[in-house]
Design a protein around this motif. Structure first.
Motif, PDB file in Angstrom:
ATOM      1  N   GLY A 109       0.831  -1.210   0.000  1.00 36.49           N
ATOM      2  CA  GLY A 109       0.000   0.000   0.000  1.00 36.49           C
ATOM      3  C   GLY A 109       0.860   1.253   0.000  1.00 36.49           C
ATOM      4  O   GLY A 109       0.600   2.209  -0.735  1.00 36.49           O
ATOM      5  N   TYR A 110       1.899   1.230   0.810  1.00 34.20           N
ATOM      6  CA  TYR A 110       2.785   2.394   0.890  1.00 34.20           C
ATOM      7  C   TYR A 110       3.507   2.597  -0.436  1.00 34.20           C
ATOM      8  O   TYR A 110       3.589   3.723  -0.948  1.00 34.20           O
ATOM      9  N   LEU A 111       4.009   1.468  -1.000  1.00 27.41           N
ATOM     10  CA  LEU A 111       4.697   1.568  -2.291  1.00 27.41           C
ATOM     11  C   LEU A 111       3.750   2.108  -3.369  1.00 27.41           C
ATOM     12  O   LEU A 111       4.129   2.956  -4.178  1.00 27.41           O
ATOM     13  N   ALA A 112       2.515   1.595  -3.345  1.00 27.97           N
ATOM     14  CA  ALA A 112       1.538   2.057  -4.336  1.00 27.97           C
ATOM     15  C   ALA A 112       1.315   3.559  -4.190  1.00 27.97           C
ATOM     16  O   ALA A 112       1.210   4.284  -5.185  1.00 27.97           O
ATOM     17  N   ALA A 113       1.258   4.041  -2.926  1.00 24.53           N
ATOM     18  CA  ALA A 113       1.051   5.471  -2.705  1.00 24.53           C
ATOM     19  C   ALA A 113       2.225   6.273  -3.259  1.00 24.53           C
ATOM     20  O   ALA A 113       2.053   7.346  -3.835  1.00 24.53           O
ATOM     21  N   LEU A 114       3.450   5.735  -3.089  1.00 29.43           N
ATOM     22  CA  LEU A 114       4.625   6.449  -3.579  1.00 29.43           C
ATOM     23  C   LEU A 114       4.672   6.468  -5.107  1.00 29.43           C
ATOM     24  O   LEU A 114       5.040   7.473  -5.712  1.00 29.43           O
ATOM     25  N   LEU A 115       4.298   5.343  -5.716  1.00 26.85           N
ATOM     26  CA  LEU A 115       4.535   5.187  -7.154  1.00 26.85           C
ATOM     27  C   LEU A 115       3.379   5.638  -8.046  1.00 26.85           C
ATOM     28  O   LEU A 115       3.572   5.907  -9.217  1.00 26.85           O
ATOM     29  N   SER A 116       2.165   5.695  -7.498  1.00 22.27           N
ATOM     30  CA  SER A 116       1.050   6.039  -8.388  1.00 22.27           C
ATOM     31  C   SER A 116       0.312   7.249  -7.848  1.00 22.27           C
ATOM     32  O   SER A 116       0.539   7.688  -6.733  1.00 22.27           O
ATOM     33  N   LYS A 117      -0.562   7.802  -8.680  1.00 19.74           N
ATOM     34  CA  LYS A 117      -1.387   8.907  -8.203  1.00 19.74           C
ATOM     35  C   LYS A 117      -2.850   8.602  -8.443  1.00 19.74           C
ATOM     36  O   LYS A 117      -3.192   7.767  -9.275  1.00 19.74           O
ATOM     37  N   SER A 118      -3.713   9.287  -7.692  1.00 20.80           N
ATOM     38  CA  SER A 118      -5.118   8.936  -7.756  1.00 20.80           C
ATOM     39  C   SER A 118      -5.706   9.383  -9.091  1.00 20.80           C
ATOM     40  O   SER A 118      -5.353  10.423  -9.630  1.00 20.80           O
ATOM     41  N   ARG A 119      -6.566   8.543  -9.632  1.00 22.20           N
ATOM     42  CA  ARG A 119      -7.168   8.796 -10.938  1.00 22.20           C
ATOM     43  C   ARG A 119      -8.668   9.009 -10.769  1.00 22.20           C
ATOM     44  O   ARG A 119      -9.270   8.431  -9.869  1.00 22.20           O
ATOM     45  N   PRO A 120      -9.274   9.795 -11.665  1.00 21.95           N
ATOM     46  CA  PRO A 120     -10.731   9.956 -11.565  1.00 21.95           C
ATOM     47  C   PRO A 120     -11.440   8.646 -11.891  1.00 21.95           C
ATOM     48  O   PRO A 120     -10.959   7.861 -12.707  1.00 21.95           O
ATOM     49  N   LYS A 121     -12.564   8.424 -11.219  1.00 22.30           N
ATOM     50  CA  LYS A 121     -13.429   7.311 -11.605  1.00 22.30           C
ATOM     51  C   LYS A 121     -14.099   7.694 -12.912  1.00 22.30           C
ATOM     52  O   LYS A 121     -14.417   8.855 -13.128  1.00 22.30           O
ATOM     53  N   ARG A 122     -14.325   6.732 -13.784  1.00 20.80           N
ATOM     54  CA  ARG A 122     -14.981   7.032 -15.057  1.00 20.80           C
ATOM     55  C   ARG A 122     -16.332   6.351 -15.132  1.00 20.80           C
ATOM     56  O   ARG A 122     -16.511   5.257 -14.627  1.00 20.80           O
ATOM     57  N   LEU A 123     -17.261   7.018 -15.799  1.00 19.97           N
ATOM     58  CA  LEU A 123     -18.586   6.439 -15.970  1.00 19.97           C
ATOM     59  C   LEU A 123     -18.554   5.370 -17.062  1.00 19.97           C
ATOM     60  O   LEU A 123     -17.840   5.508 -18.030  1.00 19.97           O
TER      61      LEU A 123
END
Lengths: 123, 333, 147
Positions: A109-123
């Motif tokens: 989870g921590y690695l994911a937080a470091l490596l990625s950024k939040s994306r919008p949900k799509r319809l």
């Protein structure tokens, strides 16, 4: 052939456990968080009354991969720790048994937080 | 004495601007909006700032349309869905304008029109006033529901917070699209506490406002080219019509709901419809106001619908209070 | 609609239900498949010579890694929108409920954002799992005294 049947039983039992949760979500409006809490607690209970092991013998990952398995593992860890160190084991056994999964979730989870950024949900 | 307020001096809407995100652009009204951003980020690094940028963009678009600089504005009414309305303060502070922050949940756009109309018609010191409202799906999901990456299913009555913003600029004047009357909403507790059914929570407030308005004014829905509701969605719209029926009022084909108009239910998995204070703001600025400017519509009734609640009040099982302010617009020569 | 109870009843009655059958079918085959994947991994790890306990833990870790990677790539929530409880109930759901707030709160900092909020959704599972385990431990200890 035994691998085939292992997989078949895992599929059927694991799938059935998911269907029960889906019915609870859709028909009783229980929130997913409550369902997960229920599953973990049921897992501990099954382990405590001695039903978890026979279920695991039968369905393998069909019960150990769903969150019931998390509870079952905690119950087993507690029991072993109580045997080893008495009453103190009631406190140490659960976390010890759950350590692998919990630490994996934290680290990834921590690695994911470091490596990625939040994306919008799509319809 | 009454609830309907008739401004002493006539107020007109002289400019408008709208900006939306990707899914709103893909909807049936997509081409009508002044601006859209495919990434939904509007150049910001957080969703909260993105919502602020959305409002700033809408205001700039409205100023550009009127070919005016922001310095001509004397007062700004603005609001959004975030805690303490930080999108509005964050996005609009750089204009350096006198500012009144508003919170009416999804009803904020009409609440702003109501405040701007009252201010302009009673204070000669003001010459031009702006109203900006925004909502951003990502910021709202984070604040009210769950993390964006969390995997879950939504119930059929759930609504989708629109990533959208709208801005109108108003001044005193007798011609063009004018505000005719305004009426504040009453806080109505319908006893609904399910945040996944906002339409049902807001419909009683919508019915209350329409019944008060039509009984006090003596008018009927067919006196208007459109009775526009903010974001009742499909569920709330159907409930509203059930609630009005015993009183002999039928909105019929005059009823348009911005939350329903914003998305295409066949192509977009939107469930009951769009919501958010940017919903009625952007749809009014991109669809209804242009229709009035072209005189395809002469009189419309705008009623925004808000669900007053917080994540804590929902978890404590508190009822969602609905509110539905009304403003009527008419085209004058 | 004269009172709140009557209105609530009317609202509940008219609200469209979730497509239960479709959801259950999706939950069944996706959830079952995740368990089969676990079973295949377990067999593989056992053949590589790991003890059952080690292999089981490694299965959990592998599935958690997979769910974390899919969450970070923005794919997990799309699968879950279809699969519902099929991805929620397996350990993948637990992983997603830890990873998603971590990614989501990055903008609030690595300590008070990610650090403080990583368990906002998965916390209850850990709390009640550990709590039930401790209660069971005490009862089990008392029982062993008399046996």
């Amino acid at each position: 052939m035994s691998l085939f049947f292992d997989c078949l039983f895992a599929f059927l039992v694991g799938g059935a456990l998911c269907v029960i949760a889906q019915l609870l979500i859709d028909l009783t409006r229980l929130t997913p968080a409550r369902i997960l809490v229920t599953y973990v607690s049921v897992g501990v209970l099954l382990g405590a009354v001695g039903l978890y092991e026979p279920l695991y013998e039968f369905a393998g990952c069909g019960v150990s991969v769903p969150l019931i398995g998390f509870g079952g593992t905690i119950a087993r860890g507690v029991r072993a720790a109580v045997h080893e160190s008495g009453l103190l084991g009631a406190l140490t056994g659960g976390l010890q048994a759950a350590a692998g999964g919990t630490a994996a979730a934290i680290v990834f989870g921590y690695l994911a937080a470091l490596l990625s950024k939040s994306r919008p949900k799509r319809l | 004495m009454g609830h309907i307020l008739k401004p002493r001096e006539r107020v007109r809407i002289f400019s408008r601007g709208s900006a939306v995100g990707h899914d709103e652009y893909r909807g049936p009204l997509g081409g009508l909006f002044d601006f859209h951003d495919k990434t939904d980020r509007f150049g910001a690094d957080t969703w909260e700032k993105a919502e602020g940028e959305l409002g700033r963009t809408a205001l700039n678009l409205a100023l550009n349309r009127a070919k005016l600089s922001h310095t001509v504005l004397d007062l700004l009414f603005a609001g959004d869905l975030q805690n303490q309305c930080v999108a509005s303060s964050g996005g609009l502070s750089s204009f350096g304008l006198p500012y009144v922050g508003l919170y009416g949940a999804c009803s904020t756009f009409v609440e702003g029109l109501l405040c701007a109309t009252m201010a302009l018609s009673s204070c000669r010191e003001l010459s031009r006033v702006g109203v900006v409202t925004t909502s951003h799906n990502c910021a709202a999901e984070r604040q009210f529901r769950l993390p964006l990456e969390y995997g879950g299913q939504r119930t059929p009555t759930a609504q989708w917070t629109a990533t959208a913003g709208g801005c109108v600029l108003l001044e005193r004047g007798e011609s063009g699209v004018c505000v005719d009357r305004v009426m504040a909403g009453r806080m109505v507790d319908g006893g609904i506490s399910d945040a996944a059914n906002m339409g049902a929570a807001m419909a009683p407030a919508a019915a209350d406002s329409l019944l008060r308005f039509f009984s006090e004014s003596g008018e009927v829905p067919t006196d208007y080219d459109a009775v526009v509701t903010g974001d009742l969605g499909r569920e709330g719209s159907a409930i509203l019509s059930d609630l009005l029926a015993p009183h002999g009022i039928s909105l019929g084909d005059r009823h348009r709901d911005c939350g329903v108009m914003l998305y295409d239910p066949d192509r977009q998995d939107v469930h009951a419809g769009g919501s958010g204070c940017g919903c009625i703001a952007s749809v009014s600025c991109a669809y209804f106001l242009p229709k009035m400017e072209k005189k395809e519509m002469k009189r419309i009734l705008l009623m925004a619908t808000g669900a007053l609640m917080s994540p804590s009040s929902i978890q404590q099982g508190g009822a969602i209070i609905g509110i539905a302010p009304i403003v009527t617009l008419e085209v004058r020569e | 609609m004269d009172n709140k109870q009557a209105y609530k009843k009317y609202v509940d009655r008219r609200a469209a239900r979730s497509p239960v059958l479709r959801n259950c079918v999706a939950a069944f085959w996706v959830g079952g498949s995740i368990c089969v994947l676990g079973q295949l991994l377990l067999t593989l790890y056992r053949r590589l010579g790991l003890l059952l306990d080690e292999a089981s833990t490694l299965v959990s870790v592998s599935l958690i890694f997979l769910a974390a990677a899919l969450t970070a790539l923005g794919i997990f929530d799309r699968i879950a929108r279809y699969a519902g409880a099929g991805t929620l109930v397996p350990i993948t759901g637990f992983a997603n409920s830890v990873v998603s707030p971590a990614i989501d709160t990055k903008s609030e900092g690595l300590v008070l954002g990610v650090g403080a909020k990583i368990f906002t959704i998965a916390g209850p599972v850990l709390l009640y799992g550990i709590l039930c385990g401790a209660v069971y431990g005490v009862i089990y200890y008392i029982v062993t005294l008399f046996m």
